[in-house]
Write an enzyme that holds these catalytic residues in place. Structure first.
Site, PDB file in Angstrom:
ATOM      1  N   CYS A  78      40.911  78.107  65.351  1.00  0.00           N
ATOM      2  CA  CYS A  78      39.945  77.436  64.567  1.00  0.00           C
ATOM      3  C   CYS A  78      39.763  77.936  63.166  1.00  0.00           C
ATOM      4  O   CYS A  78      39.005  78.876  62.932  1.00  0.00           O
ATOM      5  CB  CYS A  78      38.526  77.414  65.092  1.00  0.00           C
ATOM      6  SG  CYS A  78      37.232  76.492  64.262  1.00  0.00           S
ATOM      7  N   PHE A  80      38.319  77.114  60.286  1.00  0.00           N
ATOM      8  CA  PHE A  80      37.048  77.163  59.657  1.00  0.00           C
ATOM      9  C   PHE A  80      36.321  78.164  60.169  1.00  0.00           C
ATOM     10  O   PHE A  80      35.724  78.986  59.453  1.00  0.00           O
ATOM     11  CB  PHE A  80      36.329  75.605  59.791  1.00  0.00           C
ATOM     12  CG  PHE A  80      35.033  75.559  59.378  1.00  0.00           C
ATOM     13  CD1 PHE A  80      35.170  74.788  57.847  1.00  0.00           C
ATOM     14  CD2 PHE A  80      33.860  76.177  59.776  1.00  0.00           C
ATOM     15  CE1 PHE A  80      33.850  74.734  57.437  1.00  0.00           C
ATOM     16  CE2 PHE A  80      32.681  75.927  59.298  1.00  0.00           C
ATOM     17  CZ  PHE A  80      32.505  75.314  58.091  1.00  0.00           C
ATOM     18  N   CYS A  81      36.264  78.367  61.576  1.00  0.00           N
ATOM     19  CA  CYS A  81      35.338  79.485  62.122  1.00  0.00           C
ATOM     20  C   CYS A  81      36.025  80.871  61.959  1.00  0.00           C
ATOM     21  O   CYS A  81      35.487  81.887  61.741  1.00  0.00           O
ATOM     22  CB  CYS A  81      35.423  79.278  63.610  1.00  0.00           C
ATOM     23  SG  CYS A  81      34.518  77.621  63.946  1.00  0.00           S
ATOM     24  N   VAL A  82      37.295  81.030  61.671  1.00  0.00           N
ATOM     25  CA  VAL A  82      37.957  82.348  61.448  1.00  0.00           C
ATOM     26  C   VAL A  82      37.483  82.704  59.766  1.00  0.00           C
ATOM     27  O   VAL A  82      36.958  83.734  59.602  1.00  0.00           O
ATOM     28  CB  VAL A  82      39.405  82.206  61.532  1.00  0.00           C
ATOM     29  CG1 VAL A  82      40.017  83.406  60.744  1.00  0.00           C
ATOM     30  CG2 VAL A  82      39.992  82.015  62.712  1.00  0.00           C
ATOM     31  N   HIS A  85      33.544  83.681  60.139  1.00  0.00           N
ATOM     32  CA  HIS A  85      33.013  84.810  60.657  1.00  0.00           C
ATOM     33  C   HIS A  85      33.762  86.074  59.923  1.00  0.00           C
ATOM     34  O   HIS A  85      33.217  87.136  59.903  1.00  0.00           O
ATOM     35  CB  HIS A  85      33.483  84.829  62.021  1.00  0.00           C
ATOM     36  CG  HIS A  85      32.392  84.050  62.788  1.00  0.00           C
ATOM     37  ND1 HIS A  85      31.015  84.076  62.949  1.00  0.00           N
ATOM     38  CD2 HIS A  85      32.926  82.827  63.326  1.00  0.00           C
ATOM     39  CE1 HIS A  85      30.587  83.122  63.639  1.00  0.00           C
ATOM     40  NE2 HIS A  85      31.626  82.250  63.807  1.00  0.00           N
TER      41      HIS A  85
END
Length: 323
Positions: A78, A80-82, A85
């Site tokens: 993912c 976007f999530c990498v 975070h």
């Protein structure tokens, strides 16, 4: 920020729990939480409660929980999530950890455990029992979030190529004050409908134990939008899943042969959300919409949410028994 297939409720038009989640998340997370889930307010609020009470509140260090979330995003592919975070890790000052995780490395046992939570044989818990609700809740909530983001908001958050690493650091600097904010446990629970049922043993007896059953109830409710054969096919396929990314050729059609034609589009959406959300296509969504009559964004979010939670529940069965 653009989304596919759904139109989020804008902040200026939000009411009720959506407005409350937007307000709290802007203050405590530094961004509006999951606008793409806002068409299903109960799911939106319950997922926020799980994430807030496990990752943002509690006594385990925020930086370590952000490391878990980043590692989960990497194994789920993912982007976007990498980015999100990794930026948060930079905000906490954990620059080396952020860089290592985004390279696909496991610099310590906690990150190795987080990476293993997608596998058929997760590592033993490398943290004390008192922190189980926070770390396990963080991992599982992010497994769900990754799937819904990849389905409805694919792609990276930040510029690619050589700009990505410095962009993550720059974004982290902007969020440094946010991650130092003291989060009072339990404040999200007022958003939840009562009577959701018992909590799993790993959730302990604190706020996560109240938030998780509400989230599970809201996510499983989407299964009612599938036909019985489709729902059974999704459950069976995920039950046999061992954490791998599905093959490119023929899947998921190869596991839908026994599903009646009119139920197949819904089963396809749920399976994609469960195991390969980044492969959700406009044609798959259009086929589902045309097969079931007028259905809006709320129903789409719920069908995808059912599929995503089915996979997360399978992961929870494995992660929660490793002590």
């Amino acid at each position: 920020m653009s989304y596919r297939f759904v139109t989020p409720i804008p902040k200026r038009a939000a009411t009720g729990s959506v407005a409350a989640v937007y307000s709290a998340s802007a203050r405590e997370l530094g961004a509006l939480f999951a606008p793409h889930l806002s068409p299903a307010p109960d799911l939106h609020a319950a997922l926020w409660a799980v994430l807030r009470e496990s990752m943002l509140a509690g006594t385990a260090p925020r930086a370590r929980k952000e490391a878990v979330a980043a590692a989960v995003a990497v194994v789920n592919r993912c982007p976007f999530c990498v980015d999100a975070h990794a930026a948060m890790l930079h905000a906490t000052g954990s620059h080396d950890t952020a860089d290592a995780i985004t390279r696909g490395e496991a610099p310590d046992p906690l990150v190795a455990w987080a990476r293993s939570t997608r596998s058929a044989a997760p590592d033993p818990w490398p943290f004390p029992a008192a922190h189980v609700p926070e770390y396990v809740g963080t991992a599982l909530a992010n497994h769900f979030i990754n799937r819904m983001v990849d389905a409805l908001r694919p792609g990276s958050l930040l510029p690619g190529g050589v700009l990505r690493a410095p962009s993550r650091r720059a974004a982290g600097l902007a969020l440094a004050r946010t991650v130092r904010r003291t989060i009072t446990p339990g404040e999200s629970l007022a958003l939840l409908e009562p009577g959701a049922g018992p909590a799993p043993a790993w959730a302990g007896d604190g706020p996560v134990a109240t938030a998780w059953p509400a989230f599970e109830r809201a996510a499983r409710a989407g299964g009612a939008l599938l036909g019985p054969t489709a729902r059974a096919a999704v459950l069976e396929a995920v039950a046999g899943w061992r954490g791998e990314h599905p093959e490119l050729g023929g899947w998921p059609g190869s596991v839908l042969g026994a599903v009646p034609e009119d139920e197949r589009p819904g089963a396809r959406l749920a399976l994609l959300a469960a195991l390969a959300p980044y492969r959700l296509t406009e044609s798959a969504v259009a086929a589902w919409r045309s097969s079931v009559g007028p259905r809006g964004d709320a129903e789409l979010v719920r069908v995808l949410g059912f599929g995503a939670f089915t996979a997360v529940s399978r992961l929870a069965d494995r992660v929660a028994v490793v002590a």
